[in-house]
Design an enzyme around this catalytic site. Structure first.
Site, PDB file in Angstrom:
ATOM      1  N   SER A 189       8.370   1.134  -0.690  1.00  0.00           N
ATOM      2  CA  SER A 189       8.575  -0.163  -0.056  1.00  0.00           C
ATOM      3  C   SER A 189      10.075  -0.465   0.054  1.00  0.00           C
ATOM      4  O   SER A 189      10.797   0.271   0.726  1.00  0.00           O
ATOM      5  CB  SER A 189       7.820  -1.246  -0.820  1.00  0.00           C
ATOM      6  OG  SER A 189       7.770  -2.450  -0.083  1.00  0.00           O
ATOM      7  N   ASP A 284      -1.671  -1.359   5.435  1.00  0.00           N
ATOM      8  CA  ASP A 284      -0.313  -1.802   5.118  1.00  0.00           C
ATOM      9  C   ASP A 284       0.372  -2.268   6.394  1.00  0.00           C
ATOM     10  O   ASP A 284       0.388  -1.527   7.388  1.00  0.00           O
ATOM     11  CB  ASP A 284       0.461  -0.627   4.504  1.00  0.00           C
ATOM     12  CG  ASP A 284       1.854  -0.986   4.045  1.00  0.00           C
ATOM     13  OD1 ASP A 284       2.286  -2.136   4.231  1.00  0.00           O
ATOM     14  OD2 ASP A 284       2.529  -0.090   3.484  1.00  0.00           O
ATOM     15  N   HIS A 314      -0.726  -0.874   0.437  1.00  0.00           N
ATOM     16  CA  HIS A 314       0.665  -0.993   0.008  1.00  0.00           C
ATOM     17  C   HIS A 314       0.729  -1.171  -1.511  1.00  0.00           C
ATOM     18  O   HIS A 314      -0.118  -1.834  -2.098  1.00  0.00           O
ATOM     19  CB  HIS A 314       1.298  -2.202   0.691  1.00  0.00           C
ATOM     20  CG  HIS A 314       2.774  -2.275   0.531  1.00  0.00           C
ATOM     21  ND1 HIS A 314       3.649  -1.634   1.377  1.00  0.00           N
ATOM     22  CD2 HIS A 314       3.540  -2.921  -0.386  1.00  0.00           C
ATOM     23  CE1 HIS A 314       4.885  -1.882   0.993  1.00  0.00           C
ATOM     24  NE2 HIS A 314       4.851  -2.659  -0.073  1.00  0.00           N
TER      25      HIS A 314
END
Length: 344
Positions: A189, A284, A314
């Protein structure tokens, strides 16, 4: 382990069909991708929680840390773990955590790893289990970086720490049984964002580029409106609303979203960057931009290995204790890192 943790872990071991019945009665399917039942169960349990954007940042930081710690897996056996600090920008000290496997391959570079969290949440514990998996399977030392977080430390504090940690690793990798003067970067991320930026910035500054870049569901472009931002706008564990809230905390007011230290996907020339392992999650909002970045790297002549885990969400690197698919994926990713190291 608390009673709540024990009960939670037992629930996740129920048959998948029972988990789906408990969590809404039917599978979660978006764009033909079916979310893993264990992740669906977590999403269902948290459906009534207030949006993060309605809470003060310090409350979100504590709440997410407590939740992740409750669900966290233990580090892998056979990996020594040491916490210390390294020099950072402006005479700050950066907390880091070093993972060294009992069986280390001397030719495998040290990996500098940056945790997820939108630049606002997360710490060394967030990726503790996953970093130990990388160290154990890829047989390399891993240096996890506890970079400064917003809102007290807005952009560019976090990325400054990330760059400083990478250059420190170049100077010190040999002390930990890895090749001297070489380091890889990795992250998930926002950590994937940092990794991509470090790789590009080292190229721009004509400094030693990373041996490889591990980009897991990376946030690489805050300018383009990829379809997945709408298709998965309300999904677990990252929503578009939460992403926007992260950026409100992370960036100074009026900041240019196309800045190369924020949106590496806006960089036109991706040639001569390090070999890349790009991993995306099917459920995601960031999936399209990660898939696109992998494609563009390959078109620019960069060696790329890309895999999308369609049943996962995610932040799955933090879910290895209760999500079988997440655990399997994390081991596979570490195996891909080991294989890519074998190509160097």
């Amino acid at each position: 382990m608390s009673l709540q943790q024990t009960i939670t872990k037992l629930i996740f071991k129920l048959p998948n069909s029972m988990l789906v019945r408990m969590a809404g009665g039917k599978p979660v399917v978006i764009n033909g991708r079916t979310l893993e039942p264990q992740l669906q169960m977590v999403a269902w349990n948290g459906r009534n929680a207030p949006p993060l954007s309605t809470l003060p940042a310090e409350v979100v930081q504590v709440a997410t840390r407590d939740q992740l710690n409750m669900l966290a897996a233990k580090p892998e056996p056979g990996v020594a773990i040491e916490d210390f600090t390294i020099p950072g920008p402006d005479k700050n000290l950066i907390p880091v955590r070093l993972y060294r496997p009992d069986e280390q391959e001397p030719a495998h570079p040290l990996m500098v790893y940056y945790h997820m969290g939108g630049g606002v949440i997360g710490d060394l514990d967030t990726c503790n289990a996953f970093c130990s998996i990388i160290a154990s399977v890829a047989k390399c030392p891993v240096l996890s970086v506890d970079y400064r977080l917003a809102p007290p430390h807005k952009f560019p504090a976090g990325i400054d720490d990330a760059l400083e940690a990478y250059e420190w690793a170049l100077r010190n990798a040999g002390k930990y049984g890895a090749p001297a003067g070489v380091a890889a970067v990795g992250g998930d991320s926002m950590g994937g964002n940092f990794s991509a930026i470090v790789a590009q910035e080292m190229k721009r500054q004509d400094k030693p580029i990373p041996a490889m870049q591990l980009l897991i569901y990376p946030a690489v472009d805050l300018v383009e409106e990829f379809p997945s931002r709408k298709d998965f706008a309300g999904t677990f564990s990252l929503s578009t609303d939460t992403m926007n809230w992260f950026m409100e905390q992370y960036l100074p007011e009026g900041f240019d979203m196309s800045d190369r230290l924020l949106s590496p996907g806006q960089t036109g020339d991706l040639s001569d960057l390090p070999p890349a392992l790009v991993i995306t999650a099917g459920h995601d909002p960031l999936v399209d931009e990660g898939d696109d970045y992998a494609l563009r790297l390959g078109r620019a002549g960069v060696y790329v290995k890309h895999k999308r885990y369609d049943t996962l969400a995610h932040a799955f690197t933090a879910f290895t204790d209760f999500s079988p698919g997440s655990r399997k994926a994390c081991v596979e990713i570490a195996e891909m890192v080991r294989d890519m190291y074998g190509r160097l």
